[in-house]
Write a protein that holds these residues in place. Structure first.
Motif, mmCIF file in Angstrom:
data_model
loop_
_atom_site.group_PDB
_atom_site.id
_atom_site.type_symbol
_atom_site.label_atom_id
_atom_site.label_comp_id
_atom_site.label_asym_id
_atom_site.label_seq_id
_atom_site.Cartn_x
_atom_site.Cartn_y
_atom_site.Cartn_z
ATOM 1 N N ASP A 173 0.832 -1.205 0.000
ATOM 2 C CA ASP A 173 0.000 0.000 0.000
ATOM 3 C C ASP A 173 0.867 1.256 0.000
ATOM 4 O OD1 ASP A 173 -2.572 1.035 -0.104
ATOM 5 O OD2 ASP A 173 -2.955 0.855 2.041
ATOM 6 N N ALA A 174 1.935 1.242 0.796
ATOM 7 C CA ALA A 174 2.801 2.419 0.918
ATOM 8 C C ALA A 174 3.594 2.683 -0.353
ATOM 9 C CB ALA A 174 3.755 2.240 2.107
ATOM 10 N N ILE A 175 3.985 1.636 -1.061
ATOM 11 C CA ILE A 175 4.731 1.813 -2.306
ATOM 12 C C ILE A 175 3.944 2.665 -3.288
ATOM 13 C CG2 ILE A 175 5.492 0.558 -4.384
ATOM 14 C CD1 ILE A 175 6.333 -1.730 -2.468
ATOM 15 N N ALA A 176 2.639 2.416 -3.350
ATOM 16 C CA ALA A 176 1.799 3.136 -4.316
ATOM 17 C C ALA A 176 1.688 4.616 -4.001
ATOM 18 C CB ALA A 176 0.405 2.508 -4.345
ATOM 19 N N THR A 177 1.829 4.990 -2.747
ATOM 20 C CA THR A 177 1.518 6.354 -2.328
ATOM 21 C C THR A 177 2.352 7.381 -3.080
ATOM 22 O OG1 THR A 177 1.020 5.472 -0.139
ATOM 23 C CG2 THR A 177 1.213 7.843 -0.319
ATOM 24 N N GLU A 180 1.081 7.618 -6.843
ATOM 25 C CA GLU A 180 -0.252 8.203 -6.956
ATOM 26 C C GLU A 180 -0.219 9.691 -6.611
ATOM 27 O OE1 GLU A 180 -3.506 4.816 -6.433
ATOM 28 O OE2 GLU A 180 -2.462 5.233 -4.550
ATOM 29 N N ALA A 181 0.576 10.068 -5.624
ATOM 30 C CA ALA A 181 0.710 11.486 -5.294
ATOM 31 C C ALA A 181 1.326 12.255 -6.463
ATOM 32 C CB ALA A 181 1.550 11.660 -4.033
ATOM 33 N N GLU A 182 2.269 11.636 -7.149
ATOM 34 C CA GLU A 182 2.850 12.266 -8.333
ATOM 35 C C GLU A 182 1.783 12.509 -9.398
ATOM 36 O OE1 GLU A 182 7.356 10.285 -8.100
ATOM 37 O OE2 GLU A 182 5.919 9.618 -9.619
ATOM 38 N N SER A 197 -3.429 18.725 -4.078
ATOM 39 C CA SER A 197 -2.315 18.000 -3.461
ATOM 40 C C SER A 197 -1.362 18.970 -2.776
ATOM 41 C CB SER A 197 -1.576 17.211 -4.552
ATOM 42 O OG SER A 197 -0.403 16.627 -4.040
ATOM 43 N N SER A 198 -0.968 18.640 -1.547
ATOM 44 C CA SER A 198 -0.040 19.506 -0.827
ATOM 45 C C SER A 198 1.397 19.039 -1.039
ATOM 46 C CB SER A 198 -0.369 19.531 0.671
ATOM 47 O OG SER A 198 0.249 18.473 1.346
ATOM 48 N N PHE A 199 2.313 20.011 -1.003
ATOM 49 C CA PHE A 199 3.733 19.677 -1.146
ATOM 50 C C PHE A 199 4.194 18.768 -0.013
ATOM 51 C CE2 PHE A 199 3.548 24.042 -3.109
ATOM 52 C CZ PHE A 199 3.683 23.619 -4.424
ATOM 53 N N ALA A 200 3.690 19.034 1.190
ATOM 54 C CA ALA A 200 4.090 18.218 2.336
ATOM 55 C C ALA A 200 3.649 16.774 2.162
ATOM 56 C CB ALA A 200 3.493 18.793 3.621
ATOM 57 N N ALA A 201 2.425 16.566 1.666
ATOM 58 C CA ALA A 201 1.928 15.207 1.476
ATOM 59 C C ALA A 201 2.766 14.465 0.447
ATOM 60 C CB ALA A 201 0.469 15.237 1.043
ATOM 61 N N ARG A 202 3.162 15.149 -0.611
ATOM 62 C CA ARG A 202 3.982 14.478 -1.621
ATOM 63 C C ARG A 202 5.348 14.109 -1.041
ATOM 64 N NH1 ARG A 202 5.282 16.433 -7.849
ATOM 65 N NH2 ARG A 202 6.746 14.742 -8.317
ATOM 66 N N ALA A 203 5.914 14.979 -0.225
ATOM 67 C CA ALA A 203 7.198 14.673 0.402
ATOM 68 C C ALA A 203 7.070 13.468 1.331
ATOM 69 C CB ALA A 203 7.714 15.887 1.175
ATOM 70 N N LEU A 204 5.985 13.392 2.081
ATOM 71 C CA LEU A 204 5.758 12.250 2.969
ATOM 72 C C LEU A 204 5.568 10.966 2.168
ATOM 73 C CD1 LEU A 204 3.344 13.955 5.506
ATOM 74 C CD2 LEU A 204 5.688 13.217 5.972
ATOM 75 N N ALA A 205 4.878 11.061 1.031
ATOM 76 C CA ALA A 205 4.681 9.895 0.174
ATOM 77 C C ALA A 205 6.015 9.380 -0.358
ATOM 78 C CB ALA A 205 3.750 10.254 -0.980
ATOM 79 N N GLU A 206 6.873 10.287 -0.757
ATOM 80 C CA GLU A 206 8.200 9.886 -1.242
ATOM 81 C C GLU A 206 9.024 9.255 -0.122
ATOM 82 O OE1 GLU A 206 9.765 13.475 -2.842
ATOM 83 O OE2 GLU A 206 8.615 13.338 -4.711
ATOM 84 N N GLU A 207 8.901 9.803 1.090
ATOM 85 C CA GLU A 207 9.630 9.238 2.229
ATOM 86 C C GLU A 207 9.116 7.849 2.570
ATOM 87 O OE1 GLU A 207 12.219 8.901 5.583
ATOM 88 O OE2 GLU A 207 12.262 10.095 3.743
ATOM 89 N N ALA A 208 7.802 7.643 2.469
ATOM 90 C CA ALA A 208 7.243 6.317 2.723
ATOM 91 C C ALA A 208 7.840 5.299 1.767
ATOM 92 C CB ALA A 208 5.712 6.346 2.587
ATOM 93 N N TYR A 209 7.893 5.638 0.493
ATOM 94 C CA TYR A 209 8.466 4.733 -0.507
ATOM 95 C C TYR A 209 9.943 4.470 -0.205
ATOM 96 C CZ TYR A 209 10.094 2.929 -4.979
ATOM 97 O OH TYR A 209 10.676 2.145 -5.953
ATOM 98 N N GLY A 244 -0.303 7.149 5.198
ATOM 99 C CA GLY A 244 -1.641 7.636 5.499
ATOM 100 C C GLY A 244 -1.799 9.112 5.201
ATOM 101 N N LEU A 245 -0.859 9.916 5.666
ATOM 102 C CA LEU A 245 -0.905 11.346 5.375
ATOM 103 C C LEU A 245 -0.660 11.601 3.894
ATOM 104 C CD1 LEU A 245 1.094 12.774 8.432
ATOM 105 C CD2 LEU A 245 -1.372 12.433 8.203
ATOM 106 N N GLY A 246 0.232 10.807 3.312
ATOM 107 C CA GLY A 246 0.569 10.991 1.900
ATOM 108 C C GLY A 246 -0.586 10.696 0.977
ATOM 109 N N PHE A 247 -1.336 9.618 1.260
ATOM 110 C CA PHE A 247 -2.450 9.302 0.357
ATOM 111 C C PHE A 247 -3.609 10.266 0.539
ATOM 112 C CE2 PHE A 247 -5.181 7.011 3.462
ATOM 113 C CZ PHE A 247 -6.439 7.320 2.953
ATOM 114 N N GLU A 248 -3.886 10.663 1.797
ATOM 115 C CA GLU A 248 -5.090 11.457 2.013
ATOM 116 C C GLU A 248 -4.929 12.878 1.491
ATOM 117 O OE1 GLU A 248 -8.589 11.909 5.259
ATOM 118 O OE2 GLU A 248 -6.569 11.604 6.060
#
Length: 360
Positions: A173-177, A180-182, A197-209, A244-248
């Protein structure tokens, strides 16, 4: 449309965190709690959660075990029971389904919400989202609470005792974040947080991956021995909080669209397993760099998340319908003209890439 970032009021994680639950529950202005959870989860930690509530002066007025479906009839029953118990706090204990039910019930009775994940298999716990299915198990719709959980309490010692495959599903699930944010950022689509989409959420999504790629295999090795290591802490946080923060607030797109398409084709395999497969298909739909596709495939194999259509019970004749459903549920947020045929062909190709790697 403005950028919008949402999050839970508090996120607490660590080995033994449940031992200090009373201090967290004491922050609520609550008198009566309804606990909703799966049988396994409540057997493992139900008494500890109840004791923490009691120590905080919150009466447990209703407990429902065996929460394993999120359908309208199920939700109606739990809403009636929680209302009769005069619950002003709902505590969801367990995995993704328990989180969905607790979120939907708390929203309908306007109660506070605490979630206690006992596995790290999805990124649902921090969100406002509840995914509702019909009685046959097909995806119906996503519903939203008016606010995120007031508390997310994750005891990593409990998570580490669960079968390792659940942690792997969460990593799928986290890999996709990230991807999808991109997509949502590129298309300017509306996120689950009801904004751009927020810049912070995209950064968190990249960190999750990045955390899954760097620490995922080591974390799986640790939880196979019920161990909690820094790698486990990093990955549990990636699966639950960062994703979670990244996808939402970053958005969902093609990977989850494929997952919904497969679910509505009758597949009942775990969410993260399908989302991981969907990520490969998503990347093929958007004609991503082959090196990126290869990297994601390597990661899925390293996490034992590789799966073929045959293993999912999906025949080639089903793929047109999978593509059609995907195009109705998020594939339109990809930065390409994602027709149902293009999606079906991407799913076929993802399957072939996995089969070829296994044959090597």
């Amino acid at each position: 449309m403005h950028r919008r970032f949402v999050s839970p009021r508090a996120y607490v994680q660590g080995a033994g965190a449940l031992a200090d639950a009373s201090a967290e529950f004491d922050r609520f202005d609550a008198e009566h709690a309804a606990i909703l959870g799966g049988d396994t989860a409540l057997t493992a930690v139900g008494d500890t959660v109840s004791a923490g509530l009691a120590d905080a002066g919150v009466e447990v007025s209703h407990t429902a075990a065996g929460v394993d479906r999120c359908t309208d009839p199920v939700l109606d029953d739990h809403v009636d029971a929680a209302t009769a118990a005069d619950a002003d706090l709902v505590v969801g204990v367990g995995g993704g389904v328990a989180m969905d039910v607790a979120t939907a019930v708390a929203d309908r009775i306007d109660a506070s919400l605490a979630v206690v994940p006992t596995i790290a298999s999805t990124d649902a716990p921090t969100s406002t989202v509840a995914v509702v299915y019909d009685d046959a198990g097909n995806f119906r719709e996503v519903r939203y609470r008016d606010r995120n959980p007031e508390l997310v309490l994750v005891d990593t010692a409990v998570v580490a005792q669960a079968p390792a495959r659940f942690l792997a599903y969460g990593m799928g699930d986290a890999i996709a974040t990230r991807f999808e944010a991109e997509a949502v950022a590129a298309t300017g689509g509306r996120t689950d947080a009801d904004g751009a989409s927020s810049f912070a959420a995209r950064a968190l999504a990249e960190e999750a991956y990045g955390r899954v790629r760097e620490h995922g295999p080591d974390a799986l090795a640790a939880v196979r021995r019920d161990a909690v290591t820094p790698a486990v802490e990093r990955v549990v946080e990636a699966n639950t909080l960062l994703s979670g923060l990244g996808f939402e607030s970053g958005g969902t797109a093609g990977a989850h669209a494929v997952q919904i398409g497969l679910t509505n084709a009758g597949v009942r395999e775990p969410h993260g397993l399908l989302v991981g497969f969907g990520t490969v298909a998503e990347l093929l739909v958007r004609d991503a760099d082959p090196d990126v596709v290869s990297e994601v495939l390597d990661l899925l194999f390293a996490l034992d998340l590789d799966v073929s259509l045959a293993e999912l019970g999906v025949e080639d004749a089903h793929l047109t319908a999978v593509g059609e459903v995907a195009c109705d549920h998020g594939m339109d947020l990809e930065p390409v003209d994602a027709t149902s045929r293009r999606v079906a062909d991407a799913v076929r190709t993802a399957d072939e890439l996995i089969r070829e790697r296994r044959a090597d």
